[in-house]
Every structure is written in structure tokens, then in C-alpha cells.
Write an enzyme that holds these catalytic residues in place. Structure first.
Site, PDB file in Angstrom:
ATOM      1  N   GLU A 257     -69.537  39.939  42.571  1.00 27.87           N
ATOM      2  CA  GLU A 257     -69.858  39.969  41.144  1.00 27.87           C
ATOM      3  C   GLU A 257     -71.025  39.056  40.802  1.00 27.87           C
ATOM      4  O   GLU A 257     -71.224  38.696  39.642  1.00 27.87           O
ATOM      5  CB  GLU A 257     -68.620  39.571  40.324  1.00 27.87           C
ATOM      6  CG  GLU A 257     -68.189  38.122  40.450  1.00 27.87           C
ATOM      7  CD  GLU A 257     -67.243  37.862  41.607  1.00 27.87           C
ATOM      8  OE1 GLU A 257     -66.493  36.874  41.538  1.00 27.87           O
ATOM      9  OE2 GLU A 257     -67.247  38.644  42.597  1.00 27.87           O
TER      10      GLU A 257
ATOM     11  N   ASP B 288     -72.922  35.180  37.284  1.00 25.44           N
ATOM     12  CA  ASP B 288     -71.613  35.514  37.860  1.00 25.44           C
ATOM     13  C   ASP B 288     -70.671  35.982  36.738  1.00 25.44           C
ATOM     14  O   ASP B 288     -70.578  35.339  35.688  1.00 25.44           O
ATOM     15  CB  ASP B 288     -71.018  34.297  38.566  1.00 25.44           C
ATOM     16  CG  ASP B 288     -69.734  34.623  39.302  1.00 25.44           C
ATOM     17  OD1 ASP B 288     -69.823  34.942  40.509  1.00 25.44           O
ATOM     18  OD2 ASP B 288     -68.652  34.588  38.674  1.00 25.44           O
ATOM     19  N   ILE B 289     -69.998  37.106  36.964  1.00 21.86           N
ATOM     20  CA  ILE B 289     -69.057  37.627  35.964  1.00 21.86           C
ATOM     21  C   ILE B 289     -67.816  36.747  35.923  1.00 21.86           C
ATOM     22  O   ILE B 289     -67.204  36.455  36.965  1.00 21.86           O
ATOM     23  CB  ILE B 289     -68.666  39.088  36.280  1.00 21.86           C
ATOM     24  CG1 ILE B 289     -69.907  39.991  36.241  1.00 21.86           C
ATOM     25  CG2 ILE B 289     -67.609  39.598  35.307  1.00 21.86           C
ATOM     26  CD1 ILE B 289     -69.632  41.437  36.625  1.00 21.86           C
TER      27      ILE B 289
END
Length: 407
Positions: free
Chosen positions: A320, A277-278
Site C-alpha cells: 500500500e 502509505d494508506i
């Protein structure tokens, strides 16, 4: 019995021995028919990427139709039009068709393009030269046959010997090679028998023009089928691919991952699952705009794809979030892979003007799939580990901990 055989061969001869002018008109109308079919398909499928290929094919059919109609009016129009211009148009049309056939194999190079163009140009010059010099019409037939063989030989070989080609393409190439071989006999007869001419109504000429009809049908229908096949393949890829990052979308990832999961379960092999996950992705969008956010997603997908094995799979899970399945991979190796991806992302600027950097948080779950287990458990546990990475500072990899509970 002898009478029966004589009648049979006589019937076969009558079936093949068609009037040459009739076959020329069939070739004219046949090329117009395929032109209209291709044009109708093009205007009804404006989204296809093979537009230029289709246009080249349509133009080749138009040029060939004009060449054949010039032949049909031989004796009624000046010879420079019916013979010189008619043959020149046919060679140019055959060249365009051969280039369309080569282009769809994806193996075309500038060298092949120049070779094919050189063959066509040399053929046009040679044929017109021997006509102007007053050579016998039988030599026209011989030279024309050699030119046609030369133009279609490269695509035929490319189809037959292309290791990545489909069985249909190899079949099509085999038929083209057979036609080239048949044209060798026509060329031989043209050079040896001075009584042969373009419009001679004899068995050899009838067979020759039936070959032309066969060539028109094979190449035209074959090319359209291959383009249709290519369009279908593109649509399948689009259906299975995330349109922004060009990696597997969630549905296709889950289908492929299920197959890998079942294999590891049967073989009792370890399997590792990364949930990526960003960090602070919303801030990237708010501060720099959604276009920059899209660039971050694209770069993340590229880095993940380049740093896993061919046997591994990755996909965009949503927003994301990205997922990676590593078959036959234990926990320690999974940690190494995940940290390598994380560090490369951390140290790679991705925006041209501002050299923005961002980080990712990664959750890892690794285990040997149990008989009563399923893929959802791996996804849920790696997702849980990713949340632990978020809670404990971000830009890190955490291995699943059953004692950690998310809100």
C-alpha cells in the site's frame, strides 16, 4: 556503347514484362502465404490485444486470394464469376486491408470507417454497372484503378502526415502514395487506350501487376511488422507498469527517478520526494475484502497521477506504499502537493455500495542533491518522515526530521 545500352534496356524490359497470368498466380499464392503467416502468429500469441485487427487482416488476405484466383480462371469460368465477383472480392479485400492499416495508427474514427466503406461499396456498384452495361474492357481497367486509388489514399495520407507516427509508418505511407500515383497512369491509359484489357500482355499491364505485387508485399509485411512492434511496446509497458494500478512499478520508478535525480544534481535544482502509505490498509482488507482493498489502491494511484505535473513521476513502491518524485520542487511546494493529494483522498469515497473512505500518511524529504548524495537517501528520509506521520496520528504530512528515530 549504343549496343550495350540497347541490350541493357532490352534486359530490363524482359525483367519487367512478365506474363500477366503468372503475376496473378503470384498474387494468389502470396496472399495465401501472408494469411498463413498471420494465422500462425495469432494462434501462437493468444494474449495480444490486436486479435480483432489480426482477424481482419487474415480475412482480407483470404478475400483477395479468392479474387485473384477468380481472375486466373478468366475464360474458363463464367465472366460473372471471373470479372464481376473477382473484382468485387478484390475491392472488399482491399477495403479490409486499408481498415487494418488505418486501425493500427490509432486514429480511426467512425467517419473514416464510413467513408472507406462507402468508397468500397460505390466501387463495387460502379464497376459491376459498367460491366453489365457493356463498357469496353479498357474502361474496366480505368475504373478499377480509380477505385484502388480511392481505397488506399486515406491510409497513405494518414501514415505520411501523422505527426505521432514512426518513421517506418511515414516510409510505408510514402510508398503507398507512390503506388497510388502509378495507378493514376494506369487509369489514364485505360480510359484513353481501348486496346487495353485486364489480361493484355503488354508493358503497362506487366508494370501494373508488379505494382500489385509490390502493394501486397508492402502492406502485408508492413502491417505485420507494425503489429509486432505494437505487441513489443505493450510488453515493455507491462514490464514497466504495476498491473493493478497502471502506474510505474518499483523497478521502473527507480530507473526513471535516478535519471531525474542526476539531472537535478547537475543543475543544482531542489528535489522533493513523497512517501505515501494508506492508513489501516490491513483493516480495509480484513473488513471489506481484498477486492475493496484493490479498489483503494487503484483510486490512490489515480488521485496521485491526476494531481502532479507531467514532469513529476509516481510509482507503486510495494503493497500500500506509493512514491512521488517532484523535480525542481522546494520543500514548501512539496508540502502543498502532498497535502492536496492527502485531502482529496480523505474526501473521496471509493466503494459504490458502502461509500468507504480512507486516509493516507505522507512523508516528505526535500533538498538539493549533493555531489556525494544518492537517491536512496531521499527514499529513506521520506520513509522516515512517513513513519513519523503514522506515529503522530495518521492522515497527515510530515517533513523529515533528523531527530526522529524509528524503531
Amino acid at each position: 556503347m549504343e549496343v550495350f545500352l540497347l541490350q541493357f534496356f532490352d534486359s530490363l524490359y524482359n525483367l519487367i514484362n512478365i506474363d500477366v497470368k503468372t503475376t496473378i498466380l503470384i498474387l494468389f499464392w502470396g496472399n495465401l502465404f501472408f494469411l498463413m503467416m498471420a494465422f500462425a502468429f495469432l494462434i501462437s500469441n493468444t494474449h495480444i490485444s490486436e486479435k480483432e485487427l489480426f482477424k481482419k487482416f487474415i480475412f482480407s488476405k483470404l478475400v483477395q486470394a479468392l479474387g485473384w484466383i477468380a481472375f486466373a480462371f478468366r475464360g474458363q469460368i463464367p465472366e460473372i464469376v471471373s470479372v464481376n465477383l473477382g473484382n468485387s472480392l478484390l475491392y472488399f479485400g482491399f477495403y479490409l486491408e486499408s481498415m487494418a492499416l488505418i486501425t493500427i495508427t490509432k486514429d480511426i474514427t467512425s467517419i473514416i470507417n464510413r467513408i472507406q466503406f462507402g468508397i468500397m461499396l460505390a466501387g463495387v456498384v460502379t464497376f459491376n454497372f459498367i460491366v453489365i452495361c457493356g463498357a469496353s474492357p479498357s474502361y474496366w481497367v480505368g475504373v478499377a484503378s480509380v477505385i484502388i486509388i480511392s481505397i488506399y489514399l486515406i491510409p497513405a495520407i494518414a501514415y505520411v502526415f501523422n505527426k505521432n507516427g514512426s518513421q517506418f509508418k511515414r516510409f510505408l505511407g510514402s510508398l503507398q502514395l507512390m503506388i497510388c500515383i502509378a495507378m493514376v497512369f494506369r487509369a489514364t491509359i485505360g480510359f484513353m487506350n481501348k486496346s487495353v484489357s485486364l489480361l493484355s500482355n503488354n508493358f503497362v499491364q506487366s508494370v501494373t501487376f508488379l505494382i500489385f505485387i509490390f502493394l501486397m508485399m508492402i502492406n502485408s509485411s508492413g502491417l505485420m511488422l507494425m503489429i509486432y512492434e505494437s505487441v513489443n511496446d505493450q510488453l515493455k509497458k507491462l514490464a514497466n507498469m504495476d498491473p493493478l494500478t497502471h502506474i510505474k512499478n518499483r523497478r521502473n520508478f527507480m530507473e526513471t527517478a535516478s535519471t531525474y535525480f542526476s539531472f537535478c544534481k547537475r543543475q543544482n535544482l531542489p528535489l522533493s520526494f513523497l512517501f505515501i502509505d494508506i492508513d489501516y490498509f490491513k483493516k480495509i482488507n480484513d473488513q471489506f475484502g481484498h477486492q475493496v482493498g484493490d479498489e483503494a489502491l487503484i483510486q490512490t494511484a489515480e488521485i496521485i497521477s491526476k494531481n502532479i505535473r507531467e514532469s513529476d513521476i509516481c510509482g507503486r513502491y510495494g503493497g500500500e506504499e506509493f512514491v512521488v518524485l517532484l523535480p525542481d520542487t522546494d520543500c514548501q511546494t512539496g508540502i502543498e502537493v502532498g497535502n492536496r493529494i492527502r485531502k482529496i483522498i480523505e474526501n473521496t469515497p471509493f466503494h459504490e455500495k458502502d461509500t468507504i473512505k480512507f486516509t493516507v500518511s505522507i512523508g516528505l524529504f526535500s533538498d538539493i542533491p549533493k555531489t556525494d548524495g544518492d537517491l536512496d537517501k531521499f527514499i529513506a528520509n521520506s520513509d522516515n518522515a512517513m513513519y513519523k506521520a503514522k506515529r503522530t496520528g495518521r492522515n497527515r504530512l510530515c517533513v523529515y526530521d533528523p531527530t526522529f528515530v524509528t524503531d
